[in-house]
Design an enzyme around this catalytic site. Structure first.
Site, PDB file in Angstrom:
ATOM      1  N   LYS A   1       5.491 -26.054   2.476  1.00 48.17           N
ATOM      2  CA  LYS A   1       5.657 -27.082   1.541  1.00 48.17           C
ATOM      3  C   LYS A   1       4.243 -27.854   1.088  1.00 48.17           C
ATOM      4  CE  LYS A   1      10.036 -26.104   0.904  1.00 48.17           C
ATOM      5  NZ  LYS A   1      10.364 -25.233   2.086  1.00 48.17           N
TER       6      LYS A   1
ATOM      7  N   LYS B   1      13.328 -31.448  -1.903  1.00 52.18           N
ATOM      8  CA  LYS B   1      13.651 -30.561  -0.775  1.00 52.18           C
ATOM      9  C   LYS B   1      13.128 -31.024   0.496  1.00 52.18           C
ATOM     10  CE  LYS B   1       9.769 -28.027  -2.991  1.00 52.18           C
ATOM     11  NZ  LYS B   1       9.214 -26.469  -3.769  1.00 52.18           N
TER      12      LYS B   1
ATOM     13  N   ARG C   1       6.720 -14.563  -6.547  1.00 49.73           N
ATOM     14  CA  ARG C   1       6.348 -14.249  -5.236  1.00 49.73           C
ATOM     15  C   ARG C   1       4.828 -13.615  -5.427  1.00 49.73           C
ATOM     16  NH1 ARG C   1       7.683 -14.570  -0.094  1.00 49.73           N
ATOM     17  NH2 ARG C   1       8.219 -16.791  -0.550  1.00 49.73           N
TER      18      ARG C   1
ATOM     19  N   ARG D   1      11.524 -14.175  -8.812  1.00 48.22           N
ATOM     20  CA  ARG D   1      12.831 -14.311  -8.334  1.00 48.22           C
ATOM     21  C   ARG D   1      13.562 -15.299  -9.574  1.00 48.22           C
ATOM     22  NH1 ARG D   1      10.649 -15.796  -3.331  1.00 48.22           N
ATOM     23  NH2 ARG D   1       9.536 -17.299  -4.599  1.00 48.22           N
TER      24      ARG D   1
ATOM     25  N   ARG E   1      17.883 -22.202  -8.756  1.00 45.80           N
ATOM     26  CA  ARG E   1      17.122 -21.799  -7.839  1.00 45.80           C
ATOM     27  C   ARG E   1      16.952 -20.298  -8.125  1.00 45.80           C
ATOM     28  NH1 ARG E   1      20.280 -23.531  -2.589  1.00 45.80           N
ATOM     29  NH2 ARG E   1      21.849 -22.618  -4.021  1.00 45.80           N
TER      30      ARG E   1
ATOM     31  N   ASP F   1       4.109 -19.025  -3.768  1.00 41.21           N
ATOM     32  CA  ASP F   1       5.219 -19.247  -4.776  1.00 41.21           C
ATOM     33  C   ASP F   1       4.563 -19.742  -6.105  1.00 41.21           C
ATOM     34  OD1 ASP F   1       7.007 -17.935  -2.945  1.00 41.21           O
ATOM     35  OD2 ASP F   1       8.112 -19.724  -2.621  1.00 41.21           O
TER      36      ASP F   1
ATOM     37  N   GLU G   1       4.422 -23.373  -3.445  1.00 39.69           N
ATOM     38  CA  GLU G   1       4.534 -23.156  -1.931  1.00 39.69           C
ATOM     39  C   GLU G   1       3.670 -22.277  -1.451  1.00 39.69           C
ATOM     40  OE1 GLU G   1       8.183 -22.484  -0.112  1.00 39.69           O
ATOM     41  OE2 GLU G   1       9.398 -23.900  -1.207  1.00 39.69           O
TER      42      GLU G   1
ATOM     43  N   ASN H   1       3.541 -19.683   1.475  1.00 34.95           N
ATOM     44  CA  ASN H   1       4.251 -19.048   2.721  1.00 34.95           C
ATOM     45  C   ASN H   1       3.449 -18.160   3.760  1.00 34.95           C
ATOM     46  OD1 ASN H   1       7.531 -19.335   1.811  1.00 34.95           O
ATOM     47  ND2 ASN H   1       6.239 -19.207   0.144  1.00 34.95           N
TER      48      ASN H   1
END
Length: 317
Positions: A126, A161, A210, A225, A233, A273, A281, A283
Site C-alpha cells: 500500500k 483499508k 493489474r 478486475r 471491490r 494496481d 498499489e 504488489n
C-alpha cells in the site's frame, strides 16, 4: 543453461492451478529443463551462518487432480541453488520478515532471489505507491482516527483499508455521513495499526487494472478486475470479474515512471494496481494474473520472467 530453482510459497497442496501464477512459473522452469525444488513451509533456517532450506524435488503438470509429485525431503544450503523464487502471500508479518532476512543471507552467499528480499521488506504494497504521490489518488495514512475522519469529511467519499491485507480483505467504502464510521475506524486502528484512507475513484466501475512489470517493463496487456453486483471491490477474491485489455496510454505512462525504480530495487516481477489514471498499489510479494492473461492473449508471461532471470544471472557472471 539448466539450473536448480527453489520455490518458497504457501502450501502447494492448497493452490488452484488454473489461477496460480507461481504454478505458471514452475511449469515454465520445468519446461526449460531447470530442476525444481519446493521449500517446505517454514523450512528456511540458518546453520553456522549458512542459509539453509528443507526442500524436496518437485515435478508439476497441468492436471488439476494430480498436479505435483514430491521427492524425498533434504536439508540443503541455499547457496547451492542459483535461483530462488520467493512467492509467499501476505501478511508481511514477523515470520515473513525473518524469511526474507534468511533469503538476504542466501543472496549474499550466491543465490539470485526473485524478488529482492530487502525490497520485500521495504516496499509495503500500500505504502509503496506513495513513492510516486503524483500518480496516486488523495491519500492519508495514520493511526489517528481524528486525522482519518477529517480526511473523509474533506473528500466526502473514501476507501479505507489496512496496510497488510490482500485480496480485498477489510476494505471499506465510507462516506462522510456514514453512521458506522466510528466502528470502522476502531476496527482498522483499534490495536494501534496504521490505516490508509484514499479518495474513492468512480473509475473502479470500469475495473481495477493489474499491470504486470517484468524487470521494469510492462506486459502489453492488463487484467481489469471489475466489481460485480452491489460490490465496490474489483478483487477476484471478492467476486470481481477479470477482463483482459491492452494497456492504455495512462497505464503505459505510469509503468514508465514506476518501472525503472522497481528494476533498480531488484523487483523483477511486480504488479501495479491502477484505477482509471491513478496508481493505488504496487504488489511485490506474490503478484498474480499470469494465468488469466496467458489464456486470454496467448502469452507466456512466465517465459518473459525467466528470460529476465537468465539475463540477471548472466550479468552476475
Amino acid at each position: 543453461m539448466p539450473c536448480d530453482v527453489a520455490v518458497v510459497m504457501d502450501p502447494i497442496a492448497a493452490i488452484k492451478i488454473g489461477k496460480d501464477s507461481t504454478f505458471a512459473m514452475m511449469l515454465e522452469a520445468q519446461r526449460r529443463g531447470h530442476r525444481l525444488f519446493y521449500v517446505s513451509p517454514g523450512g528456511l533456517s540458518v546453520s553456522q551462518g549458512v542459509a539453509m532450506a528443507k526442500l524436496a524435488a518437485v515435478t508439476v503438470r497441468e492436471d488439476a487432480s494430480h498436479y505435483y509429485d514430491l521427492g524425498p525431503w533434504q536439508q540443503r544450503a541455499l547457496a547451492e541453488v542459483p535461483v530462488i523464487l520467493m512467492r509467499k502471500d501476505p501478511p508481511v508479518d514477523g515470520n515473513f520478515i525473518h524469511d526474507t532476512q534468511i533469503l538476504s543471507l542466501a543472496q549474499a552467499q550466491g543465490s539470485l532471489v526473485v524478488n529482492e528480499p530487502s525490497g520485500l521488506r521495504d516496499l509495503n504494497e500500500k505504502l509503496a505507491a506513495l513513492l510516486f504521490p503524483d500518480l496516486c489518488p488523495p491519500t492519508r495514512v495514520s493511526r489517528d482516527r481524528e486525522q482519518l475522519r477529517a480526511f473523509i469529511h474533506s473528500h466526502r467519499d473514501c476507501v479505507l483499508k489496512p496496510l497488510d491485507g490482500m485480496g480485498g480483505q477489510s476494505i471499506f467504502r465510507v462516506r462522510a455521513d456514514e453512521d458506522n464510521l466510528n466502528v470502522i475506524l476502531e476496527a482498522l486502528t483499534g490495536h494501534g495499526q496504521l490505516a490508509m484512507a484514499q479518495a474513492y475513484l468512480p473509475a473502479i466501475r470500469d475495473g481495477d487494472k493489474r499491470v504486470l512489470l517484468i524487470d521494469g517493463e510492462p506486459v502489453p496487456y492488463c487484467l481489469a478486475r471489475i466489481p460485480q453486483g452491489h460490490e465496490f471491490r474489483g478483487n477476484l477474491a471478492a467476486g470481481g470479474r477479470g477482463e483482459g485489455r491492452p494497456l492504455s496510454a495512462d497505464d503505459r505512462r505510469i509503468a514508465a515512471i514506476v518501472g525503472p525504480e522497481m528494476r533498480r530495487r531488484g523487483m523483477i516481477f511486480v504488479g501495479l494496481d491502477i484505477i482509471g489514471d491513478r496508481l493505488t498499489e504496487i504488489n511485490v510479494t506474490s503478484p498474480t494474473c499470469i494465468r488469466e492473461l496467458d489464456a486470454q492473449f496467448d502469452l507466456n508471461i512466465a517465459g518473459q520472467l525467466f528470460d529476465a532471470i537468465h539475463a540477471r544471472l548472466q550479468a552476475r557472471h
